[in-house]
Design an enzyme around this catalytic site. Structure first.
Site, mmCIF file in Angstrom:
data_model
loop_
_atom_site.group_PDB
_atom_site.id
_atom_site.type_symbol
_atom_site.label_atom_id
_atom_site.label_comp_id
_atom_site.label_asym_id
_atom_site.label_seq_id
_atom_site.Cartn_x
_atom_site.Cartn_y
_atom_site.Cartn_z
ATOM 1 C CE LYS A 255 33.771 52.956 -34.370
ATOM 2 N NZ LYS A 255 32.321 52.902 -34.657
ATOM 3 C CG ASP A 260 30.664 48.982 -31.089
ATOM 4 O OD1 ASP A 260 30.297 49.104 -29.895
ATOM 5 O OD2 ASP A 260 30.131 49.597 -32.044
ATOM 6 C CE LYS A 267 27.548 47.323 -32.257
ATOM 7 N NZ LYS A 267 26.637 48.152 -33.045
ATOM 8 C CG ASP A 278 33.288 49.477 -34.653
ATOM 9 O OD1 ASP A 278 33.036 50.000 -35.757
ATOM 10 O OD2 ASP A 278 32.799 49.893 -33.574
ATOM 11 C CG ASP A 337 25.995 50.263 -30.476
ATOM 12 O OD1 ASP A 337 27.233 50.142 -30.637
ATOM 13 O OD2 ASP A 337 25.155 49.586 -31.101
ATOM 14 C CD GLU A 339 31.243 52.606 -30.780
ATOM 15 O OE1 GLU A 339 30.003 52.633 -30.700
ATOM 16 O OE2 GLU A 339 31.857 52.114 -31.745
ATOM 17 N NE ARG A 341 27.491 58.871 -33.301
ATOM 18 C CZ ARG A 341 26.310 58.741 -33.892
ATOM 19 N NH1 ARG A 341 25.422 59.726 -33.806
ATOM 20 N NH2 ARG A 341 26.005 57.645 -34.559
HETATM 21 N N1 BES Z 1 30.311 50.284 -35.237
HETATM 22 C C1 BES Z 1 28.926 50.601 -35.274
HETATM 23 C C2 BES Z 1 28.396 50.785 -36.694
HETATM 24 C C3 BES Z 1 28.296 49.531 -37.530
HETATM 25 C C4 BES Z 1 27.278 48.624 -37.327
HETATM 26 C C5 BES Z 1 29.185 49.327 -38.553
HETATM 27 C C6 BES Z 1 27.188 47.491 -38.120
HETATM 28 C C7 BES Z 1 29.079 48.207 -39.356
HETATM 29 C C8 BES Z 1 28.084 47.290 -39.135
HETATM 30 C C9 BES Z 1 28.664 51.889 -34.506
HETATM 31 O O1 BES Z 1 29.449 52.080 -33.389
HETATM 32 C C10 BES Z 1 27.241 51.830 -34.044
HETATM 33 O O2 BES Z 1 26.939 50.980 -33.275
HETATM 34 N N2 BES Z 1 26.404 52.741 -34.542
HETATM 35 C C11 BES Z 1 25.027 52.749 -34.214
HETATM 36 C C12 BES Z 1 24.628 54.178 -33.980
HETATM 37 C C13 BES Z 1 23.257 54.342 -33.388
HETATM 38 C C14 BES Z 1 23.246 53.823 -31.956
HETATM 39 C C15 BES Z 1 22.892 55.796 -33.406
HETATM 40 C C16 BES Z 1 24.246 52.140 -35.377
HETATM 41 O O3 BES Z 1 24.627 52.350 -36.529
HETATM 42 O O4 BES Z 1 23.303 51.403 -35.107
HETATM 43 ZN ZN ZN Z 2 31.278 51.195 -33.408
HETATM 44 MN MN MN Z 3 28.677 51.134 -31.678
#
Ligand code: BES
Ligand code: ZN
Ligand code: MN
Length: 490
Positions: A255, A260, A267, A278, A337, A339, A341
């Protein structure tokens, strides 16, 4: 940093470093010195007691061979891990740099302490990785890296081990150096340029799929996530073909969200800057591919990196959208968010369809939930194949890049079923967030052995990251050593 070997400790050096076990009265592998020096060494040994990570420097009276001797504590022999020499060597290298030395020497511990080949590799990895610093944008740069002499009895095996360790460490350093770049200086096209550079240097095939072709070929996830940014999405494909013609490759997917923001599901501002990391999964794949090609491993390996910037704008994809992924399955977007996957699903299906691989391994800073579950020192793994998982666990034990498996069964697959599409891009509330994300990825693959590595907690140093000399602040390059070990042991 130049690295060479020397078989005697009686060679001129600015700093002669030797390891000491806890409560031992000698420096491992050190030849006899004159009486005056020995006296000073003995006093210093008593002072530092070989405690793990302790460094003691003794100036040498006549400065006969070495200007100074450094004693480096390894701790108790029974507590030695596959990380000890790497960590302590990193500390030594940083000390040599701090002293502004041009060069330093490390005496390899004898084989009754640890395997010599292994410790030489760890000395190289530790010192090289510890000296990397992200100072590209600083007016005042860190002083240059001192050269290293490894004191060990010379053999072909040893020089081979050093060559390999240099390439492995450089792979991890390359990953760190691009992962650390700020989001204004590293967009999907920047990653494309890095991929082209390493492919030219090492004769890998490199194919870039840009926006019009992504659209035409049905990469619905990559297009949707990327459409909010003026920095257009890219799919990078690198091929290392050194196996036999019909041998199935190992496919690595990473990825690479260069920033992000969360998109329309924006966020919160706190620590949003960290979302430049990210892209770490993609950077890991680039570092591995660089090293694989330099090592000329006799196998076929393909690196696939979907890269986008997730931004809110008038063109962004929205919660409520239903998109069609590369494999034809539809996904209801409930949070923009989630994204990673979406772009990974496209890349995984593409990799399986075009390469019929032996195995697919993906890396992604995929879920905050993984940090809640496993913290900042262990990556989450989810797989559909026990053999592959076993192999990765073995590599993890050897490299000390820690992983822990989470389960994936039908109950979790059911949690991402949508009322209006084949899947939805989030699970139920915050329950098992890492696994429901993996369940989404599982849908992108038919039967190929696959392992997903969630590096959200470990890809860069965060609040609970254990301090390690060879991982200074910023990106860690997690996964590069792990997967290079796996590939070398196939
Ligand atoms: N890149 C983030 C995950 C992340 C967050 C990695 C903080 C490291 C530190 C990912 O794209 C994301 O935002 N995931 C969300 C998913 C949720 C919306 C289902 C998350 O983990 O909050
Ligand atoms: Zn992300
Ligand atoms: Mn995200």
């Amino acid at each position: 940093m130049k690295i060479k070997t020397e078989s005697s400790t009686k060679k001129k050096t600015q700093l002669l470093c030797g390891f000491v076990l806890e409560n031992s009265n000698k420096i491992l592998g050190l030849e006899k010195f004159d009486a005056k020096t020995s006296l000073a060494i003995n006093q210093s040994l008593k002072d530092m007691q070989g405690k793990l990570g302790r460094l003691n420097i003794i100036p040498i009276p006549g400065k006969k061979y070495a200007q100074r001797i450094l004693l480096a504590g390894l701790g108790k022999k029974e507590n030695l891990t596959k990380d000890t020499i790497r960590l302590v060597s990193g500390k030594i290298a940083q000390k040599a740099r701090e002293l502004k030395l041009k060069e330093f020497s490390i005496i390899t511990p004898p084989s009754f302490v640890t395997d010599q080949i292994l410790s030489v590799s760890q000395i190289v990895e530790g010192s090289k990785m510890a000296l990397y610093k992200f100072d590209k944008f600083k007016g005042e740069k860190t002083d240059n890296s001192p050269d290293l002499t490894i004191i060990v009895s010379k053999s072909n095996k040893i020089s081979q081990a050093i060559k390999i360790a240099v390439i492995v460490a450089d792979g991890a350093i390359f990953t760190k150096s691009i992962a650390n770049l700020p989001p204004n200086e590293c967009t999907p096209s920047t990653l494309v340029n890095f991929a082209k550079t390493i492919s030219k240097k090492n004769k890998m095939k490199c194919k870039i799929i840009s926006k019009p072709e992504l659209k035409k070929k049905g990469f619905g996830g990559i297009i949707a996530v990327g459409q909010g940014s003026k920095n257009e999405p890219k799919l990078i494909v690198l091929e290392h073909n050194h196996g036999t013609k019909n041998e199935k490759p190992i496919v690595l997917v990473g990825k690479a969200v260069t920033f992000d923001t969360g998109g329309i599901s924006l966020k919160p501002g706190d620590k949003m800057d960290e979302m430049k990391f990210d892209k770490c999964g993609g950077c890991t794949v680039l570092g591995i591919m660089k090293a694989v090609s330099e090592l000329k491993l006799p196998i076929n390996v393909v690196g696939i990196i979907p890269s986008v910037e997730n931004m809110p704008s008038g063109e962004s994809y929205r919660p409520g959208d239903i998109i069609k992924l590369y494999n034809g399955k539809t996904a209801e977007i409930l949070n923009t968010d989630a994204e990673g996957r979406l772009i990974l699903a496209d890349a995984l299906s593409f990799g399986e369809k075009h390469y019929s691989p032996k195995a697919i391994i993906d890396f992604a800073t995929l879920t905050g939930a993984c940090i809640i579950a496993l913290g900042n020192n262990v990556a989450g793994i989810v797989s559909n194949n026990e053999k592959l998982t076993k192999r990765i666990n073995e590599s993890s034990k050897r490299t000390m890049e820690q992983v822990w498996e989470l389960p994936l069964n039908q109950d979790f697959m059911d949690m991402i079923k949508s009322e209006v599409a084949d899947m939805k891009n989030i699970g139920i509330g915050r329950a098992a967030g890492t696994i429901t994300a993996a369940a989404f990825l599982r849908n992108a693959i038919e039967n190929t052995p696959w392992i997903h590595i969630d590096i959200a907690g470990v890809a860069w140093t965060q609040i609970a990251t254990k301090e390690k000399s060879y991982n200074p602040k910023g990106a860690t390059g997690f996964g590069v050593r792990l997967i290079l070990d796996y590939l070398q042991n196939l």
